[in-house]
Design a protein around this motif. Structure first.
Motif, PDB file in Angstrom:
ATOM      1  N   GLY A 287       0.782  -1.032   0.137  1.00 43.86           N
ATOM      2  CA  GLY A 287      -0.017   0.116  -0.075  1.00 43.86           C
ATOM      3  C   GLY A 287       0.829   1.265   0.017  1.00 43.86           C
ATOM      4  O   GLY A 287       0.372   2.261   0.021  1.00 43.86           O
ATOM      5  N   GLU A 288       2.129   1.115   0.179  1.00 41.41           N
ATOM      6  CA  GLU A 288       3.042   2.235   0.273  1.00 41.41           C
ATOM      7  C   GLU A 288       3.010   3.023  -1.295  1.00 41.41           C
ATOM      8  O   GLU A 288       3.018   2.182  -2.308  1.00 41.41           O
ATOM      9  N   VAL A 289       2.892   4.450  -1.120  1.00 39.63           N
ATOM     10  CA  VAL A 289       2.744   5.130  -2.519  1.00 39.63           C
ATOM     11  C   VAL A 289       4.230   4.988  -3.418  1.00 39.63           C
ATOM     12  O   VAL A 289       5.334   5.176  -2.542  1.00 39.63           O
ATOM     13  N   ILE A 290       4.275   4.462  -4.576  1.00 38.34           N
ATOM     14  CA  ILE A 290       5.678   4.257  -5.054  1.00 38.34           C
ATOM     15  C   ILE A 290       5.710   5.633  -5.870  1.00 38.34           C
ATOM     16  O   ILE A 290       6.836   6.444  -6.215  1.00 38.34           O
ATOM     17  N   VAL A 291       4.633   6.115  -6.749  1.00 39.43           N
ATOM     18  CA  VAL A 291       4.752   7.413  -7.336  1.00 39.43           C
ATOM     19  C   VAL A 291       3.098   8.008  -7.316  1.00 39.43           C
ATOM     20  O   VAL A 291       2.379   7.323  -7.436  1.00 39.43           O
ATOM     21  N   ARG A 292       2.982   9.141  -7.207  1.00 36.64           N
ATOM     22  CA  ARG A 292       1.841   9.854  -6.966  1.00 36.64           C
ATOM     23  C   ARG A 292       1.272  10.815  -8.427  1.00 36.64           C
ATOM     24  O   ARG A 292       2.192  10.721  -9.265  1.00 36.64           O
ATOM     25  N   GLU A 293       0.062  10.629  -8.502  1.00 34.66           N
ATOM     26  CA  GLU A 293      -0.548  11.217  -9.909  1.00 34.66           C
ATOM     27  C   GLU A 293      -0.008  12.545  -9.765  1.00 34.66           C
ATOM     28  O   GLU A 293       0.049  13.476  -8.931  1.00 34.66           O
ATOM     29  N   GLY A 294       0.723  12.965 -10.964  1.00 32.65           N
ATOM     30  CA  GLY A 294       1.010  14.256 -11.302  1.00 32.65           C
ATOM     31  C   GLY A 294       2.701  14.447 -11.026  1.00 32.65           C
ATOM     32  O   GLY A 294       3.211  15.430 -11.340  1.00 32.65           O
ATOM     33  N   ASP A 295       3.226  13.563 -10.325  1.00 30.21           N
ATOM     34  CA  ASP A 295       4.598  13.412 -10.226  1.00 30.21           C
ATOM     35  C   ASP A 295       5.459  13.025 -11.135  1.00 30.21           C
ATOM     36  O   ASP A 295       4.808  12.171 -11.972  1.00 30.21           O
ATOM     37  N   ARG A 296       6.707  13.456 -11.525  1.00 35.72           N
ATOM     38  CA  ARG A 296       7.453  12.927 -12.376  1.00 35.72           C
ATOM     39  C   ARG A 296       8.104  11.532 -11.992  1.00 35.72           C
ATOM     40  O   ARG A 296       8.636  11.671 -10.719  1.00 35.72           O
ATOM     41  N   VAL A 297       8.018  10.604 -12.920  1.00 35.21           N
ATOM     42  CA  VAL A 297       8.597   9.338 -12.331  1.00 35.21           C
ATOM     43  C   VAL A 297       9.988   9.393 -12.480  1.00 35.21           C
ATOM     44  O   VAL A 297      10.735   9.642 -13.700  1.00 35.21           O
ATOM     45  N   THR A 298      10.740   8.858 -11.312  1.00 36.09           N
ATOM     46  CA  THR A 298      12.079   8.851 -11.129  1.00 36.09           C
ATOM     47  C   THR A 298      12.654   7.576 -11.309  1.00 36.09           C
ATOM     48  O   THR A 298      11.898   6.650 -11.609  1.00 36.09           O
ATOM     49  N   GLN A 299      13.925   7.499 -11.338  1.00 37.41           N
ATOM     50  CA  GLN A 299      14.710   6.170 -11.782  1.00 37.41           C
ATOM     51  C   GLN A 299      14.459   5.195 -10.390  1.00 37.41           C
ATOM     52  O   GLN A 299      14.299   4.145 -10.638  1.00 37.41           O
ATOM     53  N   ARG A 300      14.431   5.967  -9.402  1.00 44.34           N
ATOM     54  CA  ARG A 300      14.166   4.959  -8.094  1.00 44.34           C
ATOM     55  C   ARG A 300      12.889   4.504  -8.158  1.00 44.34           C
ATOM     56  O   ARG A 300      12.706   3.308  -7.892  1.00 44.34           O
ATOM     57  N   ALA A 301      11.824   5.229  -8.538  1.00 50.70           N
ATOM     58  CA  ALA A 301      10.333   4.778  -8.366  1.00 50.70           C
ATOM     59  C   ALA A 301      10.290   3.758  -9.538  1.00 50.70           C
ATOM     60  O   ALA A 301       9.637   2.739  -9.503  1.00 50.70           O
ATOM     61  N   GLN A 302      11.162   4.065 -10.854  1.00 52.84           N
ATOM     62  CA  GLN A 302      10.520   2.805 -11.703  1.00 52.84           C
ATOM     63  C   GLN A 302      11.269   1.711 -11.227  1.00 52.84           C
ATOM     64  O   GLN A 302      10.916   0.738 -11.663  1.00 52.84           O
ATOM     65  N   ALA A 303      12.607   1.845 -10.872  1.00 50.20           N
ATOM     66  CA  ALA A 303      13.078   0.528 -10.168  1.00 50.20           C
ATOM     67  C   ALA A 303      12.297  -0.331  -9.198  1.00 50.20           C
ATOM     68  O   ALA A 303      12.374  -1.339  -9.313  1.00 50.20           O
ATOM     69  N   ARG A 304      11.581   0.537  -8.572  1.00 52.89           N
ATOM     70  CA  ARG A 304      10.747  -0.211  -7.323  1.00 52.89           C
ATOM     71  C   ARG A 304       9.424  -0.637  -7.918  1.00 52.89           C
ATOM     72  O   ARG A 304       9.310  -1.984  -7.635  1.00 52.89           O
ATOM     73  N   LEU A 305       9.021  -0.161  -9.001  1.00 49.33           N
ATOM     74  CA  LEU A 305       7.919  -0.822  -9.962  1.00 49.33           C
ATOM     75  C   LEU A 305       8.299  -2.012 -10.518  1.00 49.33           C
ATOM     76  O   LEU A 305       7.717  -2.921 -10.568  1.00 49.33           O
ATOM     77  N   LEU A 306       9.542  -1.899 -11.332  1.00 47.85           N
ATOM     78  CA  LEU A 306      10.030  -3.162 -11.893  1.00 47.85           C
ATOM     79  C   LEU A 306      10.435  -4.345 -10.809  1.00 47.85           C
ATOM     80  O   LEU A 306      10.063  -5.606 -11.306  1.00 47.85           O
ATOM     81  N   ALA A 307      10.866  -3.825  -9.748  1.00 44.94           N
ATOM     82  CA  ALA A 307      11.068  -5.025  -8.606  1.00 44.94           C
ATOM     83  C   ALA A 307      10.111  -5.711  -8.174  1.00 44.94           C
ATOM     84  O   ALA A 307       9.959  -6.689  -7.997  1.00 44.94           O
ATOM     85  N   LEU A 308       8.833  -4.730  -8.171  1.00 41.92           N
ATOM     86  CA  LEU A 308       7.647  -5.367  -7.550  1.00 41.92           C
ATOM     87  C   LEU A 308       6.929  -6.341  -8.772  1.00 41.92           C
ATOM     88  O   LEU A 308       6.642  -7.358  -8.498  1.00 41.92           O
ATOM     89  N   ASN A 309       7.115  -5.902 -10.051  1.00 47.56           N
ATOM     90  CA  ASN A 309       6.398  -6.813 -11.155  1.00 47.56           C
ATOM     91  C   ASN A 309       7.506  -8.030 -11.363  1.00 47.56           C
ATOM     92  O   ASN A 309       6.910  -8.971 -11.431  1.00 47.56           O
ATOM     93  N   GLU A 310       8.602  -7.978 -10.937  1.00 45.12           N
ATOM     94  CA  GLU A 310       9.645  -9.088 -11.156  1.00 45.12           C
ATOM     95  C   GLU A 310       9.043 -10.123  -9.995  1.00 45.12           C
ATOM     96  O   GLU A 310       9.422 -11.306 -10.519  1.00 45.12           O
ATOM     97  N   VAL A 311       8.947  -9.700  -8.938  1.00 40.09           N
ATOM     98  CA  VAL A 311       8.610 -10.909  -7.830  1.00 40.09           C
ATOM     99  C   VAL A 311       7.224 -11.365  -7.764  1.00 40.09           C
ATOM    100  O   VAL A 311       6.736 -12.151  -6.930  1.00 40.09           O
TER     101      VAL A 311
END
Length: 786
Positions: A287-311
């Motif tokens: 439930g933790e927010v990775i990226v909020r609506e209207g925010d710029r997608v950073t490399q750290r946020a994208q890496a977190r999303l990829l890691a979540l999808n990977e597992v």
């Protein structure tokens, strides 16, 4: 009732006792609940685990969207599961904690000060030996003495020492002082000790250090000096008193630490502790927010999303489902083991197990339904979907289990269900804490329920507690905007209302399905609205009055020994319901003579015994529950019907028929609980004291004590947990109620003033008074007969 009466008069006394015994055993056995049935119980338990797994295991979702790097997020994306990544800050913190947890290392030479004392005594003894050697000059003797003593010596002091008539006195005095620190652990400065915790103490000549938690035995050098100065007056100076100052100063100078701090060993321990610290990982909470609506997608946020999808595995696969089921089964098994192996093991019956499982299942279904309903409401009003979790009435399980089993089990059930609902709602520890607050409040408040309306108070208490907890939980969890807090508070208030509403509906259902009685039901039974109590009051008014008196006695006694006073009152009110079948055969319902005077004692005994059998039949027919069945079957125990037994013995003298005392005893069982024991004593005391005319308080106390002593001597209280101290308090309670509530003094009203012309009215009043007096006399005779 006619057929049952005819059967009674046809049965023999022995057959009536056997019927009563079998009826009592059958009524108290509850075989369909207490007999283990593995072929039914284990499959149902497995089915319960499978059902809970299917209910609370979340469904799999598609992969999280991964926006392009440096793009603007169109939606708020939250983590749908937990993930661990490296966390250097946490690693550094763990290393710091590991370093602070290392215990300082010290070395302890227990023989050091003893050797110093022995050397000093030997050096003084050698002074007298060298004095006889004429070839040694005094300077040489002083040098030799200083070498052996290890300290410089003034020439004048040395000459005084040599001139002592008994030089051993100086050695004895010096040994006295040095023995004081030698028997203790002396260190340079106690400031080297940690403020809290322990130290490692390595004794010379050993390999393994000992852990020292308490430092009272450790003194510093200054403390040793103070101790020796304090003992200066007690030293055995003898002929060396002129040297007492030098002896004390020498002892102080020879005292040195036998416990020393080892910096090298401490540093080695620190290095070993740091080597065991594993690198920490950063937790991404569900439930933790990775990226909020209207925010710029950073490399750290994208890496977190990829890691979540990977597992991800598209939701729970079969491995996760099995793991969830094993976890749930383990919780159930550990809970059962915990309560059985405690210092005070919990009496957890098979029925209690089914009640608990049913409560968990129904509450779980209600919570999941409320969760989905809450999500629909949250989506409709535009707030965070996670706020829907605050609508689930988890505390309902605590209310049900606390009423039917006990508060300890309700707490365990509440903890388990809080974890399951939190898992299903993708919540965090703070959501679980919110549920647990409601569970604790419900478990505490439910124990005080005496009326159905009290369940509304329980729901209100849960609602208020959860509403107060909501802001704290949301702030600590950090997952919901502050603007949504008022709406979540409303969800919490509605959740408490659901607890009250469902509890009021489910408690009667559980009472009927499991044939159990809660305190709420017990309170309802005391109101006099039950058909059995009405029938008793109309058909057997004497028995009803007798039961009410016993209820007052039993309730007061139960409160005196901290037993269940409400249960005692209900048991007393209904213990003689069987007498309503044939009320005229019991003394308290007779007004003109005693019907048993014209009956054979065997028949009279059968009739008296039958009121237990009839009471069991009525209690089971009306589903009165176990407390009433215990009262009906156990309130007489194995008491002897003395009157009819003595009549049978008198008849046997003329007929020659053998009379067996056991045939005139109730077949039991004896009271098995403290409440049943109180009821038996109250029944006997009420009947015995009713025969007294106008007793004094001393006579009442004597009669009550005699009745209790007789029951003890007859072994009627051997199966219940009443102690001697309990019986003393029961006796005092009975006496108090009888003195203040039954045989209290009354004011005798003076005759009404009548005018001379009202002669006829006065005569009419006299006639009414005489009639009342006659009625009172008849009532007293009936009371004494019973």
């Amino acid at each position: 009732m006619t057929d049952r009466s005819e059967t009674l008069f046809e049965r023999s006394l022995k057959a009536e006792r056997e019927l009563l015994s079998s009826s009592a055993i059958s009524a108290l056995a509850e075989e369909h609940w207490n007999v283990p049935r593995p072929l039914l119980d284990w499959p149902l338990l497995v089915l319960f685990v499978i059902a809970m797994t299917a209910l609370f295991a979340p469904l799999g979702l598609s992969n999280l969207p991964v926006p392009l790097l440096n793009s603007i997020a169109e939606d708020t994306i939250r983590a749908d599961r937990s993930l661990e990544v490296a966390d250097p800050e946490e690693t550094a913190l763990r290393q710091s904690q590991a370093k602070s947890g290392v215990q300082p290392q010290f070395e302890y030479d227990s023989e050091l000060l003893f050797e110093r004392r022995s050397g000093a005594v030997t050096a003084i003894e050698n002074v007298s030996t060298r004095k006889t050697q004429t070839d040694m000059a005094i300077n040489e003797r002083i040098t030799a003495f200083e070498t052996e003593l290890g300290l410089p010596v003034n020439a004048g002091i040395f000459e005084l020492l040599e001139g002592l008539p008994n030089i051993e006195d100086a050695g004895a005095a010096l040994a006295f002082f040095l023995a004081l620190p030698a028997e203790r652990m002396v260190m340079e400065d106690r400031a080297l000790l940690p403020e809290r915790g322990a130290i490692q103490l390595l004794r010379t000549g050993t390999q393994e250090p000992a852990t020292l938690f308490h430092f009272e035995a450790l003194i510093d050098v200054a403390g040793a000096w103070r101790m020796m100065r304090a003992k200066a007056r007690e030293a055995p100076y003898g002929s060396a008193r002129s040297l007492r100052t030098w002896i004390l100063q020498t002892a102080l100078a020879l005292t040195e630490p036998n416990v020393t701090y080892s910096a090298a060993a401490t540093q080695s321990a620190v290095e070993n502790a740091l080597a065991t610290v594993e690198p920490a990982s950063m937790h991404i909470g569900r439930g933790e927010v990775i990226v909020r609506e209207g925010d710029r997608v950073t490399q750290r946020a994208q890496a977190r999303l990829l890691a979540l999808n990977e597992v991800r595995q598209g939701g729970l696969g079969w491995v996760d489902s099995v793991a969830f089921a094993v976890f749930l089964a383990g919780l159930v098994g550990l809970g059962a083991f915990f309560f059985r192996s405690g210092r005070q093991p919990l009496h957890f019956t098979r029925k209690n197990g089914y009640i608990t499982i049913a409560a968990i299942t129904l509450t779980g279904l209600i919570c999941v339904g409320a969760l989905y309903a809450g999500r629909g409401i949250a989506e409709g009003i535009g707030i965070d979907l996670h706020a829907a979790a605050f609508l689930s009435p988890v505390a309902l399980s605590a209310v049900i289990v606390s009423n039917f089993v006990n508060a300890r089990v309700s707490l365990m059930v509440g903890v388990v269900l809080s974890l399951l609902v939190t898992y299903h709602a993708d919540g965090d520890i703070w959501l679980a804490a919110y549920y647990l607050i409601g569970v604790l409040v419900a478990g505490i408040a439910a124990r005080r329920c005496r009326h159905r309306k009290d369940l509304l108070k329980v729901g209100a208490a849960v609602a208020v507690a959860q509403a107060v907890a909501v802001p704290l939980v949301l702030i600590l969890g950090g997952g919901t905007a502050y603007a949504d807090i008022p709406l979540v508070v409303v969800f919490a208030l509605v959740s408490g209302s659901l607890v009250a509403a469902f509890a009021m509906g489910l408690l009667p259902l559980f009472e009927y399905a499991f044939d159990e009685i809660t305190d709420v039901r017990l309170m309802e039974l005391t109101t006099g609205d039950h058909p059995l109590l009405k029938s008793l009051a109309l058909q057997s008014p004497g028995t009803y009055h007798h039961s009410v008196m016993i209820a007052n006695l039993s309730e007061a006694a139960a409160e005196a020994i901290e037993a269940n006073a409400l249960k005692c009152r209900v048991m007393a009110l209904y213990h003689d319901i069987g007498k309503s079948v044939r009320p005229v055969y019991f003394a308290e319902n007779q007004r003109e003579g005693n019907i048993h005077d014209g009956l054979p004692p065997e028949l009279s005994a059968r009739i008296i015994f039958s009121h237990i059998t009839e009471g069991i039949h009525l209690a089971r027919k009306h589903r009165m529950g176990r407390p009433v069945l215990e009262a009906v079957t156990q309130h007489q125990g194995t008491t002897l019907l003395r009157v009819f037994y003595h009549r049978a013995m008198e008849n046997a003298r003329t007929t020659g028929q053998q009379v067996n005392e056991a045939d005139y005893r109730y077949p039991g069982p004896k009271p098995r609980t403290r409440e049943s024991g109180i009821l038996m004593l109250g029944d006997s005391v009420e009947a015995a004291t009713r025969a007294l005319g106008n007793p004094s308080p001393a006579e009442l106390k004597e009669r009550v004590g005699k009745i209790i002593a007789e029951k003890m001597a007859d072994g009627q209280l051997s199966d219940c947990a009443l102690t001697i101290a309990d019986l003393t308090r029961i006796e005092d309670a009975f006496t108090r109620v009888l003195i203040l509530g039954v045989y209290h003094s009354r004011i005798e009203y003076p005759a009404s003033n009548v005018l001379p012309g009202d002669r006829q009215t006065r005569d009419s009043n006299n006639e009414d008074t005489d009639g009342d007096r006659n009625n009172d006399t008849s009532q007293g005779m009936a009371d004494r007969a019973s």
